[in-house]
Design a protein around this motif. Structure first.
Motif, PDB file in Angstrom:
ATOM      1  N   GLN A   1       0.809  -1.218   0.000  1.00  0.00           N
ATOM      2  CA  GLN A   1       0.000   0.000   0.000  1.00  0.00           C
ATOM      3  C   GLN A   1       0.845   1.272   0.000  1.00  0.00           C
TER       4      GLN A   1
ATOM      5  N   VAL B   1      -1.500   0.381  -6.500  1.00  0.00           N
ATOM      6  CA  VAL B   1      -1.971   0.241  -5.117  1.00  0.00           C
ATOM      7  C   VAL B   1      -3.451  -0.115  -5.102  1.00  0.00           C
TER       8      VAL B   1
ATOM      9  N   GLN C   1      -4.200  -3.596  -6.130  1.00  0.00           N
ATOM     10  CA  GLN C   1      -3.550  -4.566  -5.253  1.00  0.00           C
ATOM     11  C   GLN C   1      -2.650  -5.549  -6.009  1.00  0.00           C
TER      12      GLN C   1
END
Length: 153
Positions: free
Chosen positions: A43, A67, A70
């Motif tokens: 993250q 981010v 994911q």
């Protein structure tokens, strides 16, 4: 493979400790002095000092897409499989194809017009020559650049 994986994770931990963390609009950034190019892990977006946080900057938006989508989860999953099935050559090929797909997905949302696409291609070329890739991260990569150019155009 486990030792390589562990050392890569430790490298990220050191970068996070050496760098300056900043949170902007809920996104964590770490500014690191000796980096040449931006990259993402989990993250966190790791940035060189010369790239300011500007949400109109294509580099920031590209890394933010990694981010949001994911991509680090996929990378960590493949690395875990490689620890167990290190002898399986298809995993290495799959990892390359997955990284290419991640770059396509991150690039996809950035270019609405032909002018933006041309500017982004120039940015990609510039970032490719600053090659400072970290293992287990999503970053600009020279090996994938030609395919990304083809896909964007």
């Amino acid at each position: 493979m486990f030792a390589r994986f562990f050392l890569s994770l430790r490298r990220f931990s050191r970068l996070a400790q050496q760098g300056t963390p900043i949170v902007d609009k809920g996104q964590k950034f770490v500014f690191v002095q000796h980096l040449d190019a931006a990259f993402t892990f989990r993250q966190t977006i790791y940035l060189p000092l010369h790239i300011p946080i500007d949400w109109t900057n294509k580099i920031i938006l590209h890394e933010y897409n990694h981010v949001k989508q994911q991509h680090s989860f996929d990378i960590l999953l493949i690395e875990g499989l490689k620890i167990i099935f290190w002898f399986q050559p298809l995993l290495y090929w799959y990892q390359q194809q997955m990284a290419l797909n991640h770059e396509f997905l991150a690039d996809d949302t950035l270019n609405a017009s032909k002018q933006e696409t041309q500017e982004y291609l120039q940015l990609l070329l510039t970032q490719t020559y600053l090659h400072n890739e970290q293992p287990l991260s999503s970053s600009f990569n020279f090996n994938l650049t030609k395919k990304r150019f083809t896909m964007l155009t």
